[in-house]
Scaffold this motif. Sequence first.
Motif, PDB file in Angstrom:
ATOM      1  N   LYS A  38       5.559  -1.301  -8.650  1.00 22.28           N
ATOM      2  CA  LYS A  38       5.185  -0.075  -7.940  1.00 22.28           C
ATOM      3  C   LYS A  38       4.730  -0.398  -6.512  1.00 22.28           C
ATOM      4  O   LYS A  38       4.023  -1.367  -6.282  1.00 22.28           O
ATOM      5  CB  LYS A  38       4.049   0.600  -8.712  1.00 22.28           C
ATOM      6  N   THR A  40       2.640   0.024  -3.066  1.00 20.42           N
ATOM      7  CA  THR A  40       1.293   0.450  -2.704  1.00 20.42           C
ATOM      8  C   THR A  40       1.411   1.672  -1.798  1.00 20.42           C
ATOM      9  O   THR A  40       2.468   1.895  -1.191  1.00 20.42           O
ATOM     10  CB  THR A  40       0.546  -0.663  -1.951  1.00 20.42           C
ATOM     11  N   PRO A  41       0.349   2.462  -1.683  1.00 18.98           N
ATOM     12  CA  PRO A  41       0.413   3.626  -0.791  1.00 18.98           C
ATOM     13  C   PRO A  41       0.761   3.241   0.648  1.00 18.98           C
ATOM     14  O   PRO A  41       1.485   3.953   1.333  1.00 18.98           O
ATOM     15  CB  PRO A  41      -0.987   4.225  -0.880  1.00 18.98           C
ATOM     16  N   ARG A  44       4.471   2.591   0.794  1.00 19.94           N
ATOM     17  CA  ARG A  44       5.184   3.857   0.681  1.00 19.94           C
ATOM     18  C   ARG A  44       5.175   4.607   2.011  1.00 19.94           C
ATOM     19  O   ARG A  44       6.185   5.131   2.462  1.00 19.94           O
ATOM     20  CB  ARG A  44       4.563   4.713  -0.426  1.00 19.94           C
ATOM     21  N   ARG A  45       3.999   4.647   2.675  1.00 23.01           N
ATOM     22  CA  ARG A  45       3.894   5.316   3.978  1.00 23.01           C
ATOM     23  C   ARG A  45       4.769   4.649   5.020  1.00 23.01           C
ATOM     24  O   ARG A  45       5.443   5.320   5.806  1.00 23.01           O
ATOM     25  CB  ARG A  45       2.445   5.327   4.453  1.00 23.01           C
TER      26      ARG A  45
END
Length: 124
Positions: A38, A40-41, A44-45
């Motif tokens: 997955k 990380t935020p 993703r940003r």
Amino acid sequence: PAQHSRRRAGVIRQAQPEAPGHQLAASHAAAEKRKANKMTPMERRAKRAADEKRRWHEKRKATREAAAKFSMASEDTEKDPAMVIASLLDELVAEVAEVAEVRDEVDEGELQEELEKLLIARCG
């Protein structure tokens, strides 16, 4: 027939009494793998920002190419003043649309003001 025997072996394996336990273990392992992979935020940003920038540049390039193509076509219509005005307005609307794409939310009044500024700048 080899495919048939593989299918048959799969059906027999799933019919075994310990099969649900194996399925559950495989499901948990797959969930752990998804969790490990997955983003990380922050990642993703960054990915989203890069994608938005790429799309913005593609739209801008397409708009410029269309405007260049249209201005080449408008050179042929210089004999008819109505066609020249129409082509000028189309170019201006394309520029205003490009400005609108850069901003997330644009007020209609702001777009109208921008169009008037471009019209005055072009026509003098």
